[in-house]
Design an enzyme around this catalytic site. Sequence first.
Site, PDB file in Angstrom:
ATOM      1  N   ALA A  10       8.231  -6.145   6.691  1.00  0.00           N
ATOM      2  CA  ALA A  10       7.167  -5.259   6.217  1.00  0.00           C
ATOM      3  C   ALA A  10       7.579  -3.807   6.298  1.00  0.00           C
ATOM      4  O   ALA A  10       6.775  -2.920   6.573  1.00  0.00           O
ATOM      5  CB  ALA A  10       5.910  -5.490   7.050  1.00  0.00           C
ATOM      6  N   GLY A  12       9.117  -2.071   3.802  1.00  0.00           N
ATOM      7  CA  GLY A  12       9.104  -1.401   2.491  1.00  0.00           C
ATOM      8  C   GLY A  12       7.885  -0.496   2.333  1.00  0.00           C
ATOM      9  O   GLY A  12       6.872  -0.667   3.011  1.00  0.00           O
ATOM     10  N   ARG A  16       5.114   1.042  -5.939  1.00  0.00           N
ATOM     11  CA  ARG A  16       4.239   0.776  -7.093  1.00  0.00           C
ATOM     12  C   ARG A  16       2.749   0.782  -6.746  1.00  0.00           C
ATOM     13  O   ARG A  16       1.896   0.756  -7.628  1.00  0.00           O
ATOM     14  CB  ARG A  16       4.625  -0.552  -7.745  1.00  0.00           C
ATOM     15  CG  ARG A  16       5.883  -0.426  -8.599  1.00  0.00           C
ATOM     16  CD  ARG A  16       6.357  -1.761  -9.100  1.00  0.00           C
ATOM     17  NE  ARG A  16       7.002  -2.537  -8.042  1.00  0.00           N
ATOM     18  CZ  ARG A  16       7.346  -3.819  -8.156  1.00  0.00           C
ATOM     19  NH1 ARG A  16       7.077  -4.466  -9.273  1.00  0.00           N
ATOM     20  NH2 ARG A  16       7.929  -4.454  -7.159  1.00  0.00           N
ATOM     21  N   GLY A  80      17.777  -3.649   2.636  1.00  0.00           N
ATOM     22  CA  GLY A  80      17.756  -4.995   2.077  1.00  0.00           C
ATOM     23  C   GLY A  80      17.104  -6.013   3.007  1.00  0.00           C
ATOM     24  O   GLY A  80      16.969  -5.797   4.207  1.00  0.00           O
ATOM     25  N   ASP A 105       3.650  -8.883   2.632  1.00  0.00           N
ATOM     26  CA  ASP A 105       2.752  -8.598   1.509  1.00  0.00           C
ATOM     27  C   ASP A 105       2.289  -9.868   0.781  1.00  0.00           C
ATOM     28  O   ASP A 105       1.922  -9.823  -0.376  1.00  0.00           O
ATOM     29  CB  ASP A 105       3.428  -7.631   0.517  1.00  0.00           C
ATOM     30  CG  ASP A 105       4.691  -8.215  -0.117  1.00  0.00           C
ATOM     31  OD1 ASP A 105       5.069  -9.357   0.232  1.00  0.00           O
ATOM     32  OD2 ASP A 105       5.291  -7.532  -0.970  1.00  0.00           O
ATOM     33  N   TYR A 390     -34.174  13.582  18.244  1.00  0.00           N
ATOM     34  CA  TYR A 390     -33.132  14.609  18.276  1.00  0.00           C
ATOM     35  C   TYR A 390     -33.774  15.980  18.347  1.00  0.00           C
ATOM     36  O   TYR A 390     -34.625  16.317  17.515  1.00  0.00           O
ATOM     37  CB  TYR A 390     -32.296  14.469  16.999  1.00  0.00           C
ATOM     38  CG  TYR A 390     -31.086  15.362  16.921  1.00  0.00           C
ATOM     39  CD1 TYR A 390     -30.183  15.436  17.969  1.00  0.00           C
ATOM     40  CD2 TYR A 390     -30.834  16.111  15.771  1.00  0.00           C
ATOM     41  CE1 TYR A 390     -29.070  16.248  17.885  1.00  0.00           C
ATOM     42  CE2 TYR A 390     -29.713  16.920  15.675  1.00  0.00           C
ATOM     43  CZ  TYR A 390     -28.839  16.991  16.739  1.00  0.00           C
ATOM     44  OH  TYR A 390     -27.725  17.788  16.648  1.00  0.00           O
ATOM     45  N   ARG A 443     -54.272  14.534  17.312  1.00  0.00           N
ATOM     46  CA  ARG A 443     -54.474  15.214  16.026  1.00  0.00           C
ATOM     47  C   ARG A 443     -55.801  15.942  16.084  1.00  0.00           C
ATOM     48  O   ARG A 443     -56.647  15.621  16.917  1.00  0.00           O
ATOM     49  CB  ARG A 443     -54.476  14.211  14.875  1.00  0.00           C
ATOM     50  CG  ARG A 443     -55.424  13.039  15.075  1.00  0.00           C
ATOM     51  CD  ARG A 443     -55.598  12.256  13.791  1.00  0.00           C
ATOM     52  NE  ARG A 443     -55.827  10.838  13.975  1.00  0.00           N
ATOM     53  CZ  ARG A 443     -57.044  10.269  14.022  1.00  0.00           C
ATOM     54  NH1 ARG A 443     -58.143  11.001  14.004  1.00  0.00           N
ATOM     55  NH2 ARG A 443     -57.148   8.970  14.151  1.00  0.00           N
TER      56      ARG A 443
HETATM   57  C1  UD1 Z   1      13.128 -11.020  -2.726  1.00  0.00           C
HETATM   58  C2  UD1 Z   1      14.278 -12.035  -2.831  1.00  0.00           C
HETATM   59  C3  UD1 Z   1      14.090 -12.884  -4.083  1.00  0.00           C
HETATM   60  C4  UD1 Z   1      12.732 -13.564  -4.043  1.00  0.00           C
HETATM   61  C5  UD1 Z   1      11.638 -12.515  -3.892  1.00  0.00           C
HETATM   62  C6  UD1 Z   1      10.293 -13.214  -3.708  1.00  0.00           C
HETATM   63  C7  UD1 Z   1      16.184 -10.978  -1.792  1.00  0.00           C
HETATM   64  C8  UD1 Z   1      17.470 -10.251  -1.998  1.00  0.00           C
HETATM   65  N1  UD1 Z   1      15.522 -11.324  -2.878  1.00  0.00           N
HETATM   66  O1  UD1 Z   1      13.278 -10.130  -3.820  1.00  0.00           O
HETATM   67  O2  UD1 Z   1      15.107 -13.876  -4.154  1.00  0.00           O
HETATM   68  O3  UD1 Z   1      12.536 -14.308  -5.219  1.00  0.00           O
HETATM   69  O4  UD1 Z   1      11.874 -11.716  -2.725  1.00  0.00           O
HETATM   70  O5  UD1 Z   1       9.272 -12.261  -3.607  1.00  0.00           O
HETATM   71  O6  UD1 Z   1      15.810 -11.222  -0.657  1.00  0.00           O
HETATM   72  N2  UD1 Z   1      11.863  -5.489   3.001  1.00  0.00           N
HETATM   73  C9  UD1 Z   1      12.120  -4.869   4.210  1.00  0.00           C
HETATM   74  N3  UD1 Z   1      13.253  -4.146   4.355  1.00  0.00           N
HETATM   75  C10 UD1 Z   1      14.164  -4.027   3.353  1.00  0.00           C
HETATM   76  C11 UD1 Z   1      13.915  -4.674   2.122  1.00  0.00           C
HETATM   77  C12 UD1 Z   1      12.760  -5.396   1.974  1.00  0.00           C
HETATM   78  O7  UD1 Z   1      11.319  -4.934   5.140  1.00  0.00           O
HETATM   79  O8  UD1 Z   1      15.188  -3.358   3.576  1.00  0.00           O
HETATM   80  C13 UD1 Z   1      10.620  -6.255   2.835  1.00  0.00           C
HETATM   81  C14 UD1 Z   1       9.719  -5.608   1.822  1.00  0.00           C
HETATM   82  O9  UD1 Z   1       8.797  -4.734   2.453  1.00  0.00           O
HETATM   83  C15 UD1 Z   1       9.035  -6.804   1.182  1.00  0.00           C
HETATM   84  C16 UD1 Z   1      10.027  -7.938   1.352  1.00  0.00           C
HETATM   85  O10 UD1 Z   1      10.939  -7.519   2.334  1.00  0.00           O
HETATM   86  O11 UD1 Z   1       7.851  -7.161   1.854  1.00  0.00           O
HETATM   87  C17 UD1 Z   1      10.710  -8.322   0.060  1.00  0.00           C
HETATM   88  O12 UD1 Z   1      11.485  -7.258  -0.400  1.00  0.00           O
HETATM   89  P1  UD1 Z   1      11.625  -6.917  -1.947  1.00  0.00           P
HETATM   90  O13 UD1 Z   1      12.518  -5.752  -2.081  1.00  0.00           O
HETATM   91  O14 UD1 Z   1      10.304  -6.858  -2.576  1.00  0.00           O
HETATM   92  O15 UD1 Z   1      12.407  -8.219  -2.474  1.00  0.00           O
HETATM   93  P2  UD1 Z   1      12.458  -8.741  -3.950  1.00  0.00           P
HETATM   94  O16 UD1 Z   1      13.286  -7.824  -4.761  1.00  0.00           O
HETATM   95  O17 UD1 Z   1      11.081  -9.021  -4.421  1.00  0.00           O
HETATM   96 CA    CA Z   2       8.868  -8.168  -4.028  1.00  0.00          CA
END
Ligand code: UD1
Ligand code: CA
Length: 462
Positions: A10, A12, A16, A80, A105, A390, A443
């Site tokens: 969590a 990210g 959007r 990542g 999420d 009051y 009154r």
């Molecule tokens: C990811 C998967 C994809 C899958 C999809 C499903 C990878 C590389 N890809 O893609 O195969 O189909 O989810 O929804 O895993 N997050 C972090 N730190 C980071 C990156 C992400 O906490 O450094 C968290 C984000 O907040 C989010 C979740 O990980 O809640 C997923 O990250 P997101 O970048 O949305 O992955 P997708 O590109 O959707």
């Molecule tokens: Ca996603």
Amino acid sequence: MDDVSVIILAAGYGTRMKSKLAKVLHHVGGAPLIEHVIRAAMEIAPPERITAVVGHQSEKVRETVGHLGIHFQIQEEQLGTGHAVLVCRDLPHHATGKVVVMYGDCPLLRGETLSALVARHREVGVAAATLVTVTLENPRGYGRIFREDGFVARVVEEKAATAEEKLVRELNSGIYCFEAEPLWPHLASIKPNPASGEIYLTDMVETLRASGLKTAPFEVPDPSETVGINNRVELAEVDGMLRKRKANALMTAGVTIERPETVSIDTWVEVGPDTIVETGVQLRGRTVVGSDCRVGSHSILEDVILGGGAVVHPFSFVRAATIESEASVGPFARIRAGVVVESGAQVGNFVELKKTRLGKGSKAMHLTYLGDSTIGENVNIGAGTITCNYDGKKKHPTLIGAGAFVGSHSTLVAPVEVGEGAYVAAGSVITEKVPEDALALGRSRQTVKDGWAKRRREGRKE
Ligand code: UD1
Ligand code: CA
């Protein structure tokens, strides 16, 4: 399941969402996204074995859900999904057993689906990981799943997929169950993706495979459970789905809901059987409604306890209050924090109550404000009664004893007390204690001038 731990990703920001607020703190079903996810995780692991990986607004996330007792691990930079898991490597509660990974999420995911994932992982027995897959008509944005001999051979991210690979409909949901022992060394060995520079958790599949270890697929029957939220349109959709799920669960358990599509009930609200929830009602927060109640159209109840058989008539707003059994409030009542309406008491239209206890069987039926008051049993509060609680600086209490009668349009200047069984004449301004069983008149006496109106009509002087 005491060998299971959970990591919730969590960190990210959720660009959007176009918000000041981190994505996982936005609400659906009456609670932040991440709270739903944590509570689902708590169905397979105790809070001390759950870690949320947080980055953006980590302090705010901690403030919001810290009371649930889970761990928080900071991921300073979002490098990542693989990197996000890797920051948990040194936490002792993830060192052994099964490590379930999920996203913060995805609030529709049920605890029972997570249990089923772990059960499947154990059943297969030979896999180092089990990955939840979904089949969707529109696979956009998801990693594609490629199987070999019934196991997952690789996950191809959309960005890297060829036109042909993109046709695959079996997709990575982002939910996994790993064996801890192979997870940590293999994860640490994954190189950043050359195109994005991120460490992909999905690369675990091929990394494990290179060492002869297997990843099993677990296809969930209801793909909607794994839906993630990326923007506010999806936020509203998921909110609607959670509320529909809630209404259906309550109806199945014996609650009548009129026009359920117009009713909005938060996820952790409880409602007893044979209660009727009318059109357009909102039940929010930790509201607990008993059985055989009626909640009238367009009323809003937030953190309210409603006893069995109680009635809230339409268009009432009740917050942080207790309405005991067989009591009734409204229509158009405003019941504020700290109010207790005791059993069988009645509050009518255009009545506001604040920090007030209205005793058993007492009535305040019309156009009244009662604040900081303690009112005994079987008291009648006449129309238009006002407690002046009051003085411009401080709030003061009003006490009204059992069986008292307060006449219409009385003004009770607090601090003040009306004794048991006492009688306040209509239109009185009461500034001093009224003793038990006394009559208080506050009154001026009425004057009558015979023939005055007639003389005036006829243009005569007095
Ligand atoms: C990811 C998967 C994809 C899958 C999809 C499903 C990878 C590389 N890809 O893609 O195969 O189909 O989810 O929804 O895993 N997050 C972090 N730190 C980071 C990156 C992400 O906490 O450094 C968290 C984000 O907040 C989010 C979740 O990980 O809640 C997923 O990250 P997101 O970048 O949305 O992955 P997708 O590109 O959707
Ligand atoms: Ca996603």
